[in-house]
Design an enzyme around this catalytic site. Structure first.
Site, PDB file in Angstrom:
ATOM      1  N   VAL A  86      30.821  -6.003 -66.367  1.00 26.82           N
ATOM      2  CA  VAL A  86      30.789  -7.094 -66.544  1.00 26.82           C
ATOM      3  C   VAL A  86      29.612  -7.650 -67.807  1.00 26.82           C
ATOM      4  O   VAL A  86      28.666  -7.109 -67.829  1.00 26.82           O
ATOM      5  CB  VAL A  86      30.190  -7.962 -65.320  1.00 26.82           C
ATOM      6  CG1 VAL A  86      30.398  -9.630 -65.504  1.00 26.82           C
ATOM      7  CG2 VAL A  86      31.370  -7.813 -64.115  1.00 26.82           C
ATOM      8  N   ASP A  98      35.901  -7.859 -48.433  1.00 23.98           N
ATOM      9  CA  ASP A  98      34.651  -7.409 -48.770  1.00 23.98           C
ATOM     10  C   ASP A  98      33.685  -8.417 -48.897  1.00 23.98           C
ATOM     11  O   ASP A  98      32.944  -8.379 -49.962  1.00 23.98           O
ATOM     12  CB  ASP A  98      34.849  -6.424 -50.032  1.00 23.98           C
ATOM     13  CG  ASP A  98      33.818  -5.816 -50.292  1.00 23.98           C
ATOM     14  OD1 ASP A  98      32.938  -5.239 -49.544  1.00 23.98           O
ATOM     15  OD2 ASP A  98      33.614  -5.171 -51.748  1.00 23.98           O
ATOM     16  N   LYS A 152      34.634  -9.864 -67.263  1.00 21.20           N
ATOM     17  CA  LYS A 152      34.782  -8.625 -66.431  1.00 21.20           C
ATOM     18  C   LYS A 152      35.948  -7.766 -66.919  1.00 21.20           C
ATOM     19  O   LYS A 152      37.105  -8.412 -67.060  1.00 21.20           O
ATOM     20  CB  LYS A 152      35.222  -8.979 -64.968  1.00 21.20           C
ATOM     21  CG  LYS A 152      35.259  -7.991 -64.053  1.00 21.20           C
ATOM     22  CD  LYS A 152      35.212  -8.379 -62.674  1.00 21.20           C
ATOM     23  CE  LYS A 152      35.354  -7.026 -61.712  1.00 21.20           C
ATOM     24  NZ  LYS A 152      35.377  -7.459 -60.153  1.00 21.20           N
ATOM     25  N   GLY A 163      30.804  -2.579 -62.115  1.00 18.05           N
ATOM     26  CA  GLY A 163      31.671  -2.332 -60.757  1.00 18.05           C
ATOM     27  C   GLY A 163      32.397  -1.007 -60.761  1.00 18.05           C
ATOM     28  O   GLY A 163      32.377  -0.155 -61.724  1.00 18.05           O
ATOM     29  N   LYS A 164      33.237  -0.941 -59.796  1.00 16.35           N
ATOM     30  CA  LYS A 164      33.811   0.602 -59.637  1.00 16.35           C
ATOM     31  C   LYS A 164      34.887   0.668 -60.812  1.00 16.35           C
ATOM     32  O   LYS A 164      35.071   1.729 -61.207  1.00 16.35           O
ATOM     33  CB  LYS A 164      34.673   0.864 -58.264  1.00 16.35           C
ATOM     34  CG  LYS A 164      34.616   1.881 -57.795  1.00 16.35           C
ATOM     35  CD  LYS A 164      35.342   2.060 -56.297  1.00 16.35           C
ATOM     36  CE  LYS A 164      34.524   0.994 -55.273  1.00 16.35           C
ATOM     37  NZ  LYS A 164      35.041   0.146 -54.549  1.00 16.35           N
ATOM     38  N   PHE A 165      35.480  -0.352 -61.053  1.00 17.00           N
ATOM     39  CA  PHE A 165      36.789  -0.178 -62.177  1.00 17.00           C
ATOM     40  C   PHE A 165      36.198  -0.782 -63.442  1.00 17.00           C
ATOM     41  O   PHE A 165      37.291  -0.997 -64.250  1.00 17.00           O
ATOM     42  CB  PHE A 165      37.900  -1.050 -61.526  1.00 17.00           C
ATOM     43  CG  PHE A 165      38.404  -0.254 -60.333  1.00 17.00           C
ATOM     44  CD1 PHE A 165      38.684   1.057 -60.262  1.00 17.00           C
ATOM     45  CD2 PHE A 165      38.249  -1.116 -59.319  1.00 17.00           C
ATOM     46  CE1 PHE A 165      39.123   1.437 -59.020  1.00 17.00           C
ATOM     47  CE2 PHE A 165      38.635  -0.549 -57.773  1.00 17.00           C
ATOM     48  CZ  PHE A 165      39.056   0.916 -57.935  1.00 17.00           C
ATOM     49  N   GLY A 166      34.943  -1.103 -63.669  1.00 16.99           N
ATOM     50  CA  GLY A 166      34.878  -1.964 -65.030  1.00 16.99           C
ATOM     51  C   GLY A 166      33.352  -2.245 -64.965  1.00 16.99           C
ATOM     52  O   GLY A 166      32.187  -1.800 -64.171  1.00 16.99           O
ATOM     53  N   ILE A 182      26.063  -7.186 -68.041  1.00 15.30           N
ATOM     54  CA  ILE A 182      25.080  -7.799 -66.837  1.00 15.30           C
ATOM     55  C   ILE A 182      25.454  -7.110 -65.435  1.00 15.30           C
ATOM     56  O   ILE A 182      24.712  -7.498 -64.439  1.00 15.30           O
ATOM     57  CB  ILE A 182      25.242  -9.072 -66.547  1.00 15.30           C
ATOM     58  CG1 ILE A 182      26.971  -9.659 -66.445  1.00 15.30           C
ATOM     59  CG2 ILE A 182      24.439  -9.979 -67.731  1.00 15.30           C
ATOM     60  CD1 ILE A 182      26.799 -11.144 -66.427  1.00 15.30           C
ATOM     61  N   GLY A 183      26.458  -6.331 -65.356  1.00 16.52           N
ATOM     62  CA  GLY A 183      26.887  -5.744 -64.194  1.00 16.52           C
ATOM     63  C   GLY A 183      27.923  -4.789 -64.268  1.00 16.52           C
ATOM     64  O   GLY A 183      28.747  -4.585 -65.220  1.00 16.52           O
TER      65      GLY A 183
HETATM   66  N1  LIG Z   1      30.933 -14.363 -62.936  1.00 15.58           N
HETATM   67  C1  LIG Z   1      29.835 -13.707 -62.892  1.00 15.58           C
HETATM   68  N2  LIG Z   1      28.736 -14.257 -63.398  1.00 15.58           N
HETATM   69  C2  LIG Z   1      27.641 -13.347 -63.247  1.00 15.58           C
HETATM   70  N3  LIG Z   1      27.630 -12.168 -62.975  1.00 15.58           N
HETATM   71  C3  LIG Z   1      28.713 -11.690 -62.442  1.00 15.58           C
HETATM   72  C4  LIG Z   1      29.938 -12.389 -62.526  1.00 15.58           C
HETATM   73  N4  LIG Z   1      30.825 -11.449 -62.017  1.00 15.58           N
HETATM   74  C5  LIG Z   1      30.185 -10.212 -61.690  1.00 15.58           C
HETATM   75  N5  LIG Z   1      28.809 -10.248 -62.069  1.00 15.58           N
HETATM   76  C6  LIG Z   1      27.963  -9.530 -62.093  1.00 15.58           C
HETATM   77  O1  LIG Z   1      28.612  -8.019 -62.160  1.00 15.58           O
HETATM   78  C7  LIG Z   1      28.506  -7.329 -61.217  1.00 15.58           C
HETATM   79  C8  LIG Z   1      29.672  -6.533 -60.844  1.00 15.58           C
HETATM   80  O2  LIG Z   1      30.553  -7.179 -60.762  1.00 15.58           O
HETATM   81  P1  LIG Z   1      32.071  -6.971 -59.935  1.00 15.58           P
HETATM   82  O3  LIG Z   1      32.828  -7.951 -59.686  1.00 15.58           O
HETATM   83  O4  LIG Z   1      32.709  -5.726 -60.748  1.00 15.58           O
HETATM   84  O5  LIG Z   1      31.603  -6.375 -58.703  1.00 15.58           O
HETATM   85  P2  LIG Z   1      31.297  -4.946 -58.014  1.00 15.58           P
HETATM   86  O6  LIG Z   1      31.276  -5.425 -56.443  1.00 15.58           O
HETATM   87  O7  LIG Z   1      30.096  -4.240 -58.417  1.00 15.58           O
HETATM   88  O8  LIG Z   1      32.825  -4.590 -58.121  1.00 15.58           O
HETATM   89  P3  LIG Z   1      33.493  -3.260 -57.604  1.00 15.58           P
HETATM   90  O9  LIG Z   1      33.807  -3.734 -56.238  1.00 15.58           O
HETATM   91  O10 LIG Z   1      34.723  -3.397 -58.456  1.00 15.58           O
HETATM   92  O11 LIG Z   1      32.797  -2.157 -57.804  1.00 15.58           O
HETATM   93  C9  LIG Z   1      28.003  -8.250 -60.006  1.00 15.58           C
HETATM   94  O12 LIG Z   1      27.109  -7.575 -59.231  1.00 15.58           O
HETATM   95  C10 LIG Z   1      27.315  -9.463 -60.599  1.00 15.58           C
HETATM   96  O13 LIG Z   1      25.930  -8.815 -60.799  1.00 15.58           O
END
Ligand SMILES: Nc1ncnc2c1ncn2[C@@H]1O[C@H](COP(=O)(O)OP(=O)(O)OP(=O)(O)O)[C@@H](O)[C@H]1O
Length: 470
Positions: A120, A223, A135, A115-118, A112-113
């Site tokens: 979700v 952030d 995550k 991020g930089k290091f992985g 569903i998402g």
């Molecule tokens: N607990 C959660 N429930 C639902 N969706 C989530 C949850 N955590 C993260 N996500 C989804 O996954 C995406 C990526 O999450 P993450 O925490 O890695 O954010 P990111 O800001 O993209 O990471 P990074 O800053 O490490 O690049 C979020 O933007 C969100 O859409």
């Protein structure tokens, strides 16, 4: 104990090695202890802390990487203020699951998402059928280890995404978190446009409560932005993504240029800052909520940073005519470059604008969806009053509070006042007024009208380059 030499984003990681642990009986080797084991371990942890041994022979899971005692430098100061030293006493629910594999307990679903290091993904408990977000973070980066530790440290507050469990394999950590199925605040903002002042105040109050908690726990998020604010199915906000968060002790200066360009505080660009950077970022968010666009813009990163460092905001005319002086005053107190004058979280929470819209008596009001639907009702020529501080301004504030809320009050008066609830309104105003500080306007709180703001409300919040963390 040793500090790893790996330095990234201005902080070291403190690694407690297994051979140095003295309390081997407290070592956590199972990811899911029985209740009895858990309470015994908790008791021992408590005794351990009471003896003042924390920081000596830490009862830490072998290999668990903890956040540095203070970010930025290899100091061995006492724990950060208000810090519950959870190190070694991590709730069993969030311990690293070294023995079990995540897929033994959860069904892994769609991503569903990213991020930089992985990434979700949705995961479902094989026992309860409950859905969570998992995550997965690739090991190796110091920030990844720090994120895991800080989430463990903060989890439990209603405004922070709850961490249910942590699993680990050779390459990755798997953080099982509550699922925020309402999506990101950013998406809600871009779908709905500007927020009513009431709705913005409620949201900002919730956010600042979480920020205050983080700061009390000795953590700076670094952030804050609408991408990192998630919503539950019932619409409650949850602060997420502690990938750039860092621990801090009282009076400590942080270094390291991190954040997301549009939200970054000017002092971060200079490289000497404190937890107040989170207030600046929340101010940027408040600006976007109220008028639908970000305050500092540019066609390159350099230009955005120049604007953050030099542009004076003008809260006069144009779109600001629809915004109450009280809201503009709070904005100016959050977005002042003078850090010593910038509001703390506690000051934001006691600002009249926040109190006015969020005092308990107001909670009975219907929350108005977005200003789009009420803009005509609120449009009124307002005088810019960003440095509201003096005695002579008392009446202005009272008026602005009243005037700003006209649409709300019109429904309030028809629905509630006739039912004899006008005393509640008087109480709210009295509380609001009692919180107005009486002093001369401070120059740093006044914004000079150097550059006119955009007249129309265009949302630039989708601009990826401005919102992506660096
Ligand atoms: N607990 C959660 N429930 C639902 N969706 C989530 C949850 N955590 C993260 N996500 C989804 O996954 C995406 C990526 O999450 P993450 O925490 O890695 O954010 P990111 O800001 O993209 O990471 P990074 O800053 O490490 O690049 C979020 O933007 C969100 O859409």
């Amino acid at each position: 104990m040793e500090y790893l030499g790996k330095k990234r984003k201005g902080a070291e990681v403190l690694v407690v090695r297994k051979k140095e642990l003295s309390l081997t009986s407290l070592e956590i080797s199972l990811s899911h202890l029985s209740l009895k084991d858990y309470s015994r371990r908790k008791r021992k942890c408590k005794e351990f802390i009471e003896k003042g041994d924390v920081g000596a022979g830490l009862n830490v899971v072998p290999g668990v990487v903890t956040a540095p005692p203070c970010g930025g430098s290899a100091c061995l100061d006492p724990p950060a203020r208000g810090l519950k030293r959870k190190i070694g006493c991590i709730d069993s629910a969030t311990q690293l699951g070294r023995k079990k594999k995540i897929d033994q307990e959860y069904e892994l679903g769609k991503v569903i998402g990213h991020g930089k290091f992985g990434y979700v993904m949705i995961c479902t408990s094989k026992v309860t059928g409950e859905q969570f977000a998992c995550k997965t973070l690739k090991k190796g980066e110091e920030t990844v280890h720090r994120e895991v530790e800080i989430m463990q440290h903060l989890s439990g507050h209603p405004g922070v995404v709850t961490l249910k469990a942590v699993y680990e394999d050779a390459e990755s950590f798997h953080l099982v978190m509550e699922l925020c199925s309402g999506g990101r605040l950013l998406d809600q903002m871009t779908n709905e446009g500007q927020y009513s002042e009431q709705r913005a105040a409620i949201l900002i109050k919730e956010l600042i409560l979480v920020i205050r908690y983080c700061h009390e726990m000795g953590v700076v998020h670094r952030d804050i932005k609408p991408e990192n604010i998630l919503l539950t199915s019932s619409g409650q906000m949850k602060l997420a993504d502690f990938g750039l968060a860092v621990r801090i002790v009282d009076g400590q200066s942080l270094t390291g240029v991190v954040g997301s360009p549009a939200y970054v505080a000017p002092e971060i660009l200079v490289g000497d800052y404190s937890e107040k950077v989170d207030i600046w970022s929340a101010g940027i968010l408040l600006h976007a909520l109220l008028v639908g666009f970000l305050p500092f813009q540019g066609d390159s990163l350099e230009n955005v940073f120049e604007a953050i460092k030099k542009d004076n905001l003008d809260f006069i005319g144009g779109v600001w005519e629809c915004v109450s002086p009280s809201a503009r005053d709070l904005l100016s107190c959050m977005l002042t470059r003078d850090v010593s004058n910038r509001f703390t979280a506690a000051e934001v929470l006691s600002h009249p604008w926040i109190l006015f819209y969020t005092e308990s008596t107001m909670k009975t009001h219907k929350i108005l969806p977005s200003r789009k639907k009420q803009v005509n009702m609120t449009s009124r020529q307002l005088t810019a009053n960003t440095g509201v501080e003096s005695e002579r301004n008392r009446s202005t504030i009272l008026n602005s509070l009243y005037d700003d809320s006209r649409p709300t009050f019109s429904s309030y008066t028809s629905e509630k006042m006739l039912e004899g609830e006008d005393s509640a309104l008087v109480d709210i105003l009295a509380v609001a007024i009692s919180h107005v500080r009486i002093s001369e306007p401070k120059r740093s709180r006044l914004w000079n009208p150097v550059r006119p703001m955009q007249a129309e409300c265009s949302s630039n919040m989708k601009a990826g380059s401005l919102c992506t963390a660096f």
